[in-house]
Scaffold this active site. Structure first.
Site, PDB file in Angstrom:
ATOM      1  N   GLU A  96      10.077  26.462   6.095  1.00 28.36           N
ATOM      2  CA  GLU A  96      10.797  25.635   7.071  1.00 28.36           C
ATOM      3  C   GLU A  96      11.685  26.447   8.016  1.00 28.36           C
ATOM      4  OE1 GLU A  96      12.564  22.780   4.378  1.00 28.36           O
ATOM      5  OE2 GLU A  96      10.837  21.443   4.579  1.00 28.36           O
ATOM      6  N   LYS A 129      11.776  31.099   4.552  1.00 21.08           N
ATOM      7  CA  LYS A 129      12.642  30.391   3.612  1.00 21.08           C
ATOM      8  C   LYS A 129      12.009  30.382   2.210  1.00 21.08           C
ATOM      9  CE  LYS A 129      14.660  25.754   3.136  1.00 21.08           C
ATOM     10  NZ  LYS A 129      14.686  24.404   3.715  1.00 21.08           N
ATOM     11  N   GLN A 130      10.683  30.227   2.168  1.00 20.45           N
ATOM     12  CA  GLN A 130      10.037  29.944   0.888  1.00 20.45           C
ATOM     13  C   GLN A 130       8.560  30.329   0.931  1.00 20.45           C
ATOM     14  OE1 GLN A 130      10.810  25.749   2.396  1.00 20.45           O
ATOM     15  NE2 GLN A 130       9.507  25.367   0.621  1.00 20.45           N
ATOM     16  N   TRP A 186       6.746  16.565  -0.968  1.00 16.86           N
ATOM     17  CA  TRP A 186       5.581  17.229  -1.582  1.00 16.86           C
ATOM     18  C   TRP A 186       5.973  17.860  -2.915  1.00 16.86           C
ATOM     19  CZ3 TRP A 186       3.897  22.864  -0.537  1.00 16.86           C
ATOM     20  CH2 TRP A 186       5.003  23.697  -0.333  1.00 16.86           C
ATOM     21  N   ASP A 187       7.266  17.903  -3.184  1.00 18.28           N
ATOM     22  CA  ASP A 187       7.766  18.414  -4.463  1.00 18.28           C
ATOM     23  C   ASP A 187       7.012  17.770  -5.631  1.00 18.28           C
ATOM     24  OD1 ASP A 187       9.590  18.724  -2.345  1.00 18.28           O
ATOM     25  OD2 ASP A 187      11.263  19.037  -3.710  1.00 18.28           O
TER      26      ASP A 187
HETATM   27  O1  IFM Z   1      10.304  19.787  -0.090  1.00 16.84           O
HETATM   28  C1  IFM Z   1      11.343  20.693  -0.026  1.00 16.84           C
HETATM   29  C2  IFM Z   1      11.056  21.687   1.075  1.00 16.84           C
HETATM   30  O2  IFM Z   1       9.880  22.400   0.825  1.00 16.84           O
HETATM   31  C3  IFM Z   1      12.192  22.652   1.242  1.00 16.84           C
HETATM   32  N1  IFM Z   1      13.401  21.922   1.497  1.00 16.84           N
HETATM   33  C4  IFM Z   1      13.758  20.987   0.445  1.00 16.84           C
HETATM   34  C5  IFM Z   1      12.649  19.983   0.224  1.00 16.84           C
HETATM   35  C6  IFM Z   1      13.019  19.031  -0.932  1.00 16.84           C
HETATM   36  O3  IFM Z   1      13.120  19.728  -2.124  1.00 16.84           O
END
Ligand code: IFM
Length: 776
Positions: free
Chosen positions: A495, A608-609, A352-353
């Site tokens: 994640e 994580k994010q 999804w990046d």
């Molecule tokens: O798509 C990302 C994910 O959101 C977090 N881990 C790494 C992936 C690839 O950059």
């Protein structure tokens, strides 16, 4: 690292490493990588070192080494490496007495230059300059030049150089050996074929030598080995004479679009003839062609930032450079890997990046390329259908990690060490990180709203929307107790939370996808009967629409609680809260896994994010500022930013919420992920999404550019340290130049396709004709 080496026209265009340190080879291999979207080459040094990662990738040439492994982008035979012997002594900077060292990537020209002055053990002093580029003009071409100057005594120089297929992806050899051949005693050719996908690669290389600018023909000796062909050259060079070696190479594959019809013999011939013709222009001639393409990139895309810290200007250029070299703009069967073409990390797979972090740059700056990247998703529909079927759903269930068009899911199943069990950690994303389908829908919508590209929508966009809504509708689970539809057992963007029910991001985005598809359904039926009837036949739209109508209003959308906090999922707010200071202050990401395994992390309120923040960013109009502030203040302190995708989203949000200092601080952290002083962060390749995120911080964040429900909004908020910034954006086919200063905003429509463009600023609508200025 040195960031301020550029002078005059190269000011804030140069990234420099000023010391050779074999512990940190990976840093410059990745951040100084060269490429053109067709191929990417890590900038490993010519001479070899233990610990180097020598990678060459050609976009979209995936191979699956074995049934038990996933498809990955294979590491192609290396042309960069060569051995230089000075009076029998192999050049090795680990042992050399280095008197001067500089390795610089010029972002403006795409040329890498390394200068070494060192003393040999027999008392000579040599200056060696290595130059290198991957052509942006001739996409198969790699140019190298090595200039050697003995300062103290005459020398005998031997060079062993050629094409080396003895390279692997961390030990995995993806190629079977093909033919090796020397033509006309000059041109080397190596053929190799991927073991499973059967892609032929033809690699050619040629060398030329000059002393003091006069051509010479040194003694040479051919060698061949398994997957390897080369020449040894012996040359005597007098003190103060300059030996110049040029090595020009090219790579072609049977997957190249223009080669679809060719057979291998023809490919060998055509590529060899191309090299013959182009190498006659010499290194400089080819470099000039490439630079003129780079000039066009900078003319079209450069963003000017006047900041108290020049690093900010360099950063955005670093981002534009990498966004250019990572993107296979030439072929809609290909997409961008999470590490671009700069490393083996994530195996060249697309996440999804692309849709959420990288596409905005292309949609606003080069819509044609954006379209090609979304067309890739359209082309992967067979894989998305396969995945849905395997999981008992219908419609387009896009894979979390994507490679070949028909592959479907390619996420590996096992990852890093689990410190508690001593086993590998299972990667669940490929099974249950499903928001990607909504992310593709969102990107399609964003592209359409910003470009007005109706042709794209007719051919691909509407179908993507319908197919994605069909998936979500089949994915929803009816909850008899509540009478609502849930989405259970998923991973959201965060994640660190696996197997959760009703991840807010996923539920809202699924709801939004279906709702938007319903709007398009009506539009097609009323205004585009032929598109409607084609899609109705293909996807049974009428039936699908009925199910959307039945379900969409009953999808459970987590609402803010009494403290205005939206639960990230059903359980998050009930989990234990621990002191995260240690991890918030970590130097390297993932420190928490030294103390806990993923199962334990799952039980803590730690993220994580960006998760809810990503939702606020995408569906901005659905939430009030009060809710956004409350959630930012709740979740950010619990977010470790262990994913490189996190800081930029937080930066944009912090800016929207009025905390400009925090936003600037987050931007500075985001911009240092690859380019900064930490010498380890980029070992496996640059972070493509974070690089797109840098652009988002600047244009969507500080520049305040946003598309909200189809309307352009420009509401800048510059950091204290910036005096002005200017950047281009495309809107409905027009190129707009936006200039923001401390006193206001100026927008000029450079192309005037549209007579008028309506945009919003601070809640007011404005009409842009030629040019408009708004004072603060
Ligand atoms: O798509 C990302 C994910 O959101 C977090 N881990 C790494 C992936 C690839 O950059």
């Amino acid at each position: 690292m040195i960031y301020d080496n550029g002078r005059n026209e190269y000011e804030n265009f140069i990234v420099t490493e000023d010391k050779f340190d074999k512990r940190f080879l990976g840093k410059c291999e990745a951040i100084m990588a060269l490429g053109n979207g067709y191929m990417g080459i890590r900038s490993s040094t010519e001479e070899r070192y233990i610990g180097e990662v020598r990678d060459t990738f050609v976009a979209g040439t995936f191979n699956k080494f074995h049934e038990s492994e996933v498809t990955e982008l294979p590491n192609v035979a290396d042309v960069i490496g060569l051995d230089i012997y000075i009076d029998g002594e192999r050049l090795n900077l680990e042992q050399a007495k280095i008197k001067d060292y500089d390795r610089s990537l010029n972002l403006k020209t795409g040329e890498l230059t390394r200068t070494v002055v060192y003393e040999t053990t027999n008392g000579n002093e040599l200056k060696i300059v290595f130059n290198r580029f991957v052509s942006l003009a001739d996409k198969h071409i790699i140019g190298q030049k090595i200039t050697i100057l003995p300062n103290v005594k005459d020398v005998n120089i031997s060079i062993k150089t050629g094409i080396n297929g003895q390279v692997t992806n961390s030990g995995v050899q993806h190629f079977s050996e093909g033919e090796k051949r020397l033509y006309e005693n000059k041109y080397l050719q190596l053929v190799e074929t991927t073991t499973q996908s059967q892609i032929n690669f033809v690699i050619n290389t040629v060398h030329d030598f000059k002393i003091n600018n006069k051509e010479i023909e040194p003694d040479s000796f051919i060698f061949m080995d398994r997957r390897k062909i080369g020449n040894s050259y012996d040359i005597s060079v007098k003190k103060n004479e300059e030996l110049c070696i040029e090595k020009i190479s090219n790579i072609h594959t049977s997957r190249d679009k223009e080669n679809e019809e060719y057979n291998l013999d023809e490919l060998k011939k055509v590529s060899y003839e191309e090299l013959k013709e182009l190498s006659s222009k010499g290194y400089n001639g080819l470099l000039i062609r490439s630079i003129s393409e780079w000039d066009k990139i900078w003319e079209k895309h450069d963003i000017k930032i006047s900041s108290n810290d020049d690093f900010d200007q360099l950063t955005i250029r670093f981002a534009i450079y990498h966004l250019t070299i990572m993107t296979p703009a030439h072929d809609n069967r290909m997409n961008i890997g999470a590490k671009g073409l700069t490393g083996e990390g994530y195996k060249g797979h697309t996440f999804w990046d692309t849709e959420i972090f990288i596409l905005p740059y292309f949609i606003y700056s080069d819509p044609y390329i954006a379209r090609s990247l979304i067309e890739y998703r359209y082309n992967t529909l067979p894989g998305a259908h396969k995945k849905a079927e395997e999981n008992g759903y219908t419609g387009a269930m896009f894979p979390w990690e994507s490679a070949w068009l028909e592959d479907g899911e390619v996420t590996p199943v096992w990852g890093g060490a689990d410190i508690v069990t001593g086993k590998s950690t299972k990667i669940w994303s490929g099974f249950i990180e499903q928001h990607i389908s909504a992310d593709v829908a969102f990107a399609t919508w964003q592209y359409y709203q910003i470009t007005n590209d109706e042709d794209f929508m007719d051919k691909y966009g509407y179908e993507l929307f319908m197919d994605i809504a069909i998936f979500w509708s089949s994915r929803l689970e009816y909850n008899k107790e509540t009478g609502e539809y849930n989405i259970n057992d998923v991973i959201g963007p965060d994640e660190y939370k696996e197997h959760v029910n009703n991840n807010a991001f996923t539920n809202y985005m699924a709801y939004w996808s279906i709702k938007t598809a319903m709007g398009y359904y009506k539009k097609l039926k009323e205004q585009k009967p032929s598109v409607y009837s084609r899609l109705n036949k293909k996807l049974k739209l009428e039936e699908a629409y009925q199910s959307w109508c039945d379900k969409v209003g009953k999808i459970y959308l987590p609402k803010p609680n009494e403290d205005s906090i939206i639960p990230q999922d059903d359980e998050y707010l009930k989990k234990e809260i621990i002191d995260l200071t240690k991890y918030k202050n970590q130097e390297n990401v993932g420190e928490i896994f030294k103390d806990y395994n993923l199962e334990q992390v799952n039980k803590i309120q730690v993220s994580k994010q960006a998760d809810i923040m990503a939702l606020f960013y995408l569906l901005e109009n659905l939430f009030s500022k009060e809710v956004k502030v409350a959630n930012y203040n709740y979740y950010e302190p619990k977010t470790l930013h262990d994913s490189s995708l996190s800081l930029s989203t937080h930066c944009v949000l912090a800016n929207d919420l009025g905390d400009n200092d925090k936003a600037y601080n987050l931007f500075r952290r985001a911009s240092r992920i690859d380019l900064g002083e930490n010498m380890r962060t980029s070992d496996h390749g640059i972070h493509a999404a974070s690089i797109g995120g840098i652009w988002q911080c600047v244009v969507n964040g500080f520049g305040g550019v946003r598309m909200l429900d189809g309307i352009l909004r420009i509401e800048p908020n510059l950091p204290e340290d910036w005096t002005d910034i200017s950047f281009p954006i495309y809107w409905h086919g027009d190129r707009l130049m936006v200039k923001i200063t401390k006193v206001g905003l100026e927008i000029e429509n450079v192309t005037r396709v549209n007579k008028q463009i309506v945009f919003m600023n601070k809640g007011k609508n404005y009409i842009l004709e030629d040019k408009i200025c708004i004072l603060n």
